[in-house]
Design a protein around this motif. Structure first.
Motif, PDB file in Angstrom:
ATOM      1  N   LEU A 178      11.735  -9.783 -27.264  1.00 48.00           N
ATOM      2  CA  LEU A 178      12.384  -8.333 -27.852  1.00 48.00           C
ATOM      3  C   LEU A 178      11.930  -8.019 -29.150  1.00 48.00           C
ATOM      4  CD1 LEU A 178      16.170  -9.138 -26.522  1.00 48.00           C
ATOM      5  CD2 LEU A 178      14.725  -7.296 -25.790  1.00 48.00           C
ATOM      6  N   THR A 179      11.533  -9.259 -30.008  1.00 46.17           N
ATOM      7  CA  THR A 179      11.269  -8.541 -31.480  1.00 46.17           C
ATOM      8  C   THR A 179       9.901  -9.038 -31.799  1.00 46.17           C
ATOM      9  OG1 THR A 179      11.546 -11.045 -32.178  1.00 46.17           O
ATOM     10  CG2 THR A 179      13.537  -9.645 -32.193  1.00 46.17           C
ATOM     11  N   ASP A 216      21.873   2.539 -22.943  1.00 45.78           N
ATOM     12  CA  ASP A 216      21.201   1.708 -24.151  1.00 45.78           C
ATOM     13  C   ASP A 216      22.128   0.253 -23.918  1.00 45.78           C
ATOM     14  OD1 ASP A 216      23.305   2.526 -27.018  1.00 45.78           O
ATOM     15  OD2 ASP A 216      23.817   2.094 -24.742  1.00 45.78           O
ATOM     16  N   ILE A 232      22.015  -3.543 -22.348  1.00 51.40           N
ATOM     17  CA  ILE A 232      20.938  -4.364 -22.030  1.00 51.40           C
ATOM     18  C   ILE A 232      21.412  -5.207 -20.692  1.00 51.40           C
ATOM     19  CG2 ILE A 232      19.627  -6.646 -22.420  1.00 51.40           C
ATOM     20  CD1 ILE A 232      19.527  -5.521 -25.247  1.00 51.40           C
ATOM     21  N   LYS A 249      15.004  -3.175 -21.526  1.00 54.82           N
ATOM     22  CA  LYS A 249      16.618  -3.277 -21.325  1.00 54.82           C
ATOM     23  C   LYS A 249      16.907  -3.881 -20.414  1.00 54.82           C
ATOM     24  CE  LYS A 249      18.072  -0.597 -24.729  1.00 54.82           C
ATOM     25  NZ  LYS A 249      18.959  -0.999 -25.856  1.00 54.82           N
ATOM     26  N   ALA A 282      20.229 -11.263 -26.501  1.00 59.08           N
ATOM     27  CA  ALA A 282      20.207  -9.909 -26.392  1.00 59.08           C
ATOM     28  C   ALA A 282      20.831  -9.429 -27.249  1.00 59.08           C
ATOM     29  CB  ALA A 282      20.303  -9.377 -25.023  1.00 59.08           C
ATOM     30  N   GLU A 328      20.124 -10.165 -30.982  1.00 64.11           N
ATOM     31  CA  GLU A 328      19.050  -9.653 -31.922  1.00 64.11           C
ATOM     32  C   GLU A 328      19.160  -7.942 -31.856  1.00 64.11           C
ATOM     33  OE1 GLU A 328      16.678 -11.242 -33.301  1.00 64.11           O
ATOM     34  OE2 GLU A 328      17.021 -13.267 -32.676  1.00 64.11           O
ATOM     35  N   THR A 329      19.926  -7.361 -30.956  1.00 66.00           N
ATOM     36  CA  THR A 329      20.056  -5.883 -30.739  1.00 66.00           C
ATOM     37  C   THR A 329      21.192  -5.346 -31.033  1.00 66.00           C
ATOM     38  OG1 THR A 329      20.614  -5.672 -28.439  1.00 66.00           O
ATOM     39  CG2 THR A 329      18.202  -6.214 -28.597  1.00 66.00           C
ATOM     40  N   LYS A 365      23.357  -4.601 -29.142  1.00 64.13           N
ATOM     41  CA  LYS A 365      23.549  -3.620 -27.872  1.00 64.13           C
ATOM     42  C   LYS A 365      24.565  -4.426 -27.206  1.00 64.13           C
ATOM     43  CE  LYS A 365      21.155  -0.141 -29.287  1.00 64.13           C
ATOM     44  NZ  LYS A 365      21.869   1.113 -29.825  1.00 64.13           N
TER      45      LYS A 365
END
Ligand SMILES: Cc1ncc(Cc2csc(CCOP(=O)(O)OP(=O)(O)O)c2C)c(N)n1
Ligand SMILES: [Mg+2]
Length: 569
Positions: free
Chosen positions: A69-70, A393, A395, A418, A438, A441-442, A444
């Protein structure tokens, strides 16, 4: 006093933390224990986020997907021997999937290991890790920690990303050295994943193939998602006008509802295309190795392949136009070469794909609308399809057999990176580690759609999810077993080998740790429970009751199972 001022001396503990922070690494996923418990505490005290799991495999999977993801290596920290071994599956899975992560494990002193003198948790970890990862290093002296961490970071993210093992023997942590010299020994990695530009001749060759194609196809792999060259990839599809098939974790690079999406017409697209441009997608088992009936007449395909690893070319079938480099650089070069006047793919071919796609979607639609109990996979997934459409948005984490295979085609994705799932190895157990990372880190909301068996591999992490109060909604498709819930023991002695306790209540597990639990029987109830969970931002587990007879063995890949021709009476 027994302590020295940080102005005078530093030590291995602090050098590891300083090296990670110097390189922008802020999070560690791990399980505490000898000899790394204090390292975790000290990292947390110095502002790093340190998330402690219940099993190192889940911490490792979290680190791996954090890397995906990063584009910075995810860090998994474990104790020696058994903790290290528990992290290896995640390290090997990261390497297979090209996710950048670093497994850092404490270890025993070399002199004891090399003389096999029976140390606490003694094991030659570096030797054992090497075959399973992209690179492996050991550091014996505090002054080498800076270089060791720098090499591990660069190995993890440069070229084809992957898993790296870093072996830190216990005595290294308490080794002291002059603070100033220590600071000077640290390395801030410059350009850890350098762009690798394709040769202009390779671009010209690829464009020649595309220009002459009558039925071109683009296949987007998870490498194209990892690259974060989203605008370039979108422009490649839209400027070329070529239909595309996204592999599972590439879904959402363009919305699955895009007019050029051939996802719902996959078999026609693969069988009838004549020139195929692979973008960060390997011709492995997931693409039937580029041959057989999946790909139509033998020899009817001309493959163009964009990959950062030159040795990937010709791995399964001849690649007529290899394009070696990072995906952003390669796609940019293709677009430059195409110029603005590109005529697009032949309209007849695009129309063929479009009609096939619409027909398949229409055929599937009624199955997704049933609102009765017991649910089957299609009706339950029909509800979740709507939830993701309304919450693009969020995941989606997904694993299982039917739960995975059917969700892949039924739940459309609308944004890149996603959809996080079992990837190249089809490994069960990634669910909770992926969900935690997830969310961390996000920031979301995360919807984890889990087969009941798949969930069981990492289910104890519901306590971890509650402890960090993460916005994760777990939906378990409870069909009482692996694939189905109906197998029986022909001798009548035990339950069948693939069934579980019938009608179990996984939701009570989440409630045990303070999270929210719910049991649902219809798609409407499922949709409402998921919406409540995602609006709350609270850890929630929804036990979705699925008809135990609904599934098929091994989902879509039952054909990989060996069959016995011997029938004993
Ligand atoms: C580490 C590992 N061990 C075993 C397996 C083999 C397997 C593939 S899929 C699966 C679980 C299928 O049951 P589930 O309930 O999750 O899904 P559903 O079909 O909807 O009932 C197993 C055990 C794999 N892939 N990885
Ligand atoms: Mg199941």
């Amino acid at each position: 006093s027994e302590f020295y001022s940080p102005q005078e001396l530093t030590d291995g503990f602090h050098l590891v933390i300083d090296a990670l922070k110097l390189n922008g690494i802020t999070t560690i996923y791990g399980v505490p224990g000898i000899p790394i418990t204090d390292l975790g505490r000290m990292a947390q005290a110095e502002g790093m986020r340190v998330l402690s799991f219940r099993h190192e495999q889940n911490a490792g999977n979290a680190a791996a997907i954090a890397g995906f993801l990063t584009k910075k290596p995810g860090i998994c920290l474990t104790v020696s021997a058994p903790g290290f071994l528990n992290g290896l599956t995640a390290l090997a899975n990261a390497t297979t999937n090209c996710f950048p992560m670093i497994l850092i494990s404490g270890s025993s002193e070399r002199e004891i290991v090399d003389l096999q003198q029976g140390d606490y948790e003694e094991m030659d970890q570096l030797a054992i890790a090497k075959p399973l990862c992209k690179a492996a290093f050991r550091v014996l002296h505090a002054c080498d920690i800076g270089i060791g961490i720098a090499r591990a970071i660069r190995a993890a993210v440069s070229g084809r990303p992957g898993g790296v093992y870093l072996d830190l023997p216990a005595k290294l942590f308490s080794q002291v050295m002059d603070a100033e010299a220590g600071a000077k020994s640290l390395v801030k990695v410059i350009d850890a994943a350098p762009a690798q530009l394709p040769a202009p001749s390779s671009i010209a060759r690829a464009l020649e193939e595309l220009k002459n194609a009558k039925r071109p196809l683009i296949v987007l792999g998870k490498g194209a998602a990892y690259a974060q060259a989203d605008d370039l990839v979108r422009e490649l599809v839209e400027r070329s006008g070529i239909p595309y098939v996204p592999m599972s974790m590439a879904k959402g690079l363009l919305p699955d509802t895009h007019p050029l999406s051939a996802g719902a017409a996959r078999s026609t697209a693969l069988k009838d295309s004549d020139v195929v441009l692979l973008v960060g997608a390997r011709l492995n088992w997931l693409l039937s190795h580029g041959k057989g009936k999946t790909w139509g007449e033998p020899g009817s395909k001309r493959f163009i392949q964009i990959d950062i690893e030159p040795r990937e070319m010709d791995s399964n079938v001849e690649i007529v136009a290899p394009v070696v480099g990072d995906i952003g650089s390669c796609v940019a070069a293709l677009l430059d070469g195409m110029g603005k006047e590109w005529k697009g793919a032949p309209a007849e071919w695009v129309e063929t794909i479009r009609t096939k796609r619409e027909a398949n979607i229409a055929k599937m639609a009624p199955k997704l609308m049933k609102n009765t109990a017991p649910m089957d996979f299609h009706s339950a997934l029909g509800a979740l399809r709507t939830v993701i459409k309304e919450r693009p948005d969020a995941i989606l984490v997904n694993e299982g057999a039917n739960t995975l295979d059917l969700a892949r085609g039924i739940i459309d994705m609308y944004q890149p990176r996603k959809r996080l799932d079992v990837g190249t190895w089809g490994v069960m157990g990634i669910g909770m580690g992926f969900a935690v990372a997830a969310a961390v880190e996000t920031g979301k909301p995360v919807l984890a759609v889990e087969g009941d068996s798949a969930f069981g591999f990492s289910g104890m992490e519901v306590e971890t999810i509650c402890r960090y109060n993460l916005p994760i909604c777990i939906v378990i498709f409870n069909n009482n077993g692996i694939y189905r819930g109906t197998d029986t023991d022909p001798t009548g002695r035990d339950p069948g080998t693939t069934v579980f306790v019938p009608d179990s209540r996984y939701d009570k597990m989440m409630e045990a740790f303070g999270g929210a639990g719910a049991q649902v029987f219809t798609p409407d109830e499922l949709k409402r429970a998921v919406e409540t969970a995602m609006d709350s931002g609270k850890p929630t587990l929804i036990n979705a009751v699925i008809d135990p007879s609904a599934g098929s063995e091994s989902g879509n890949i039952g054909s990989l199972n060996p069959q016995s021709v011997i029938k004993r009476k």
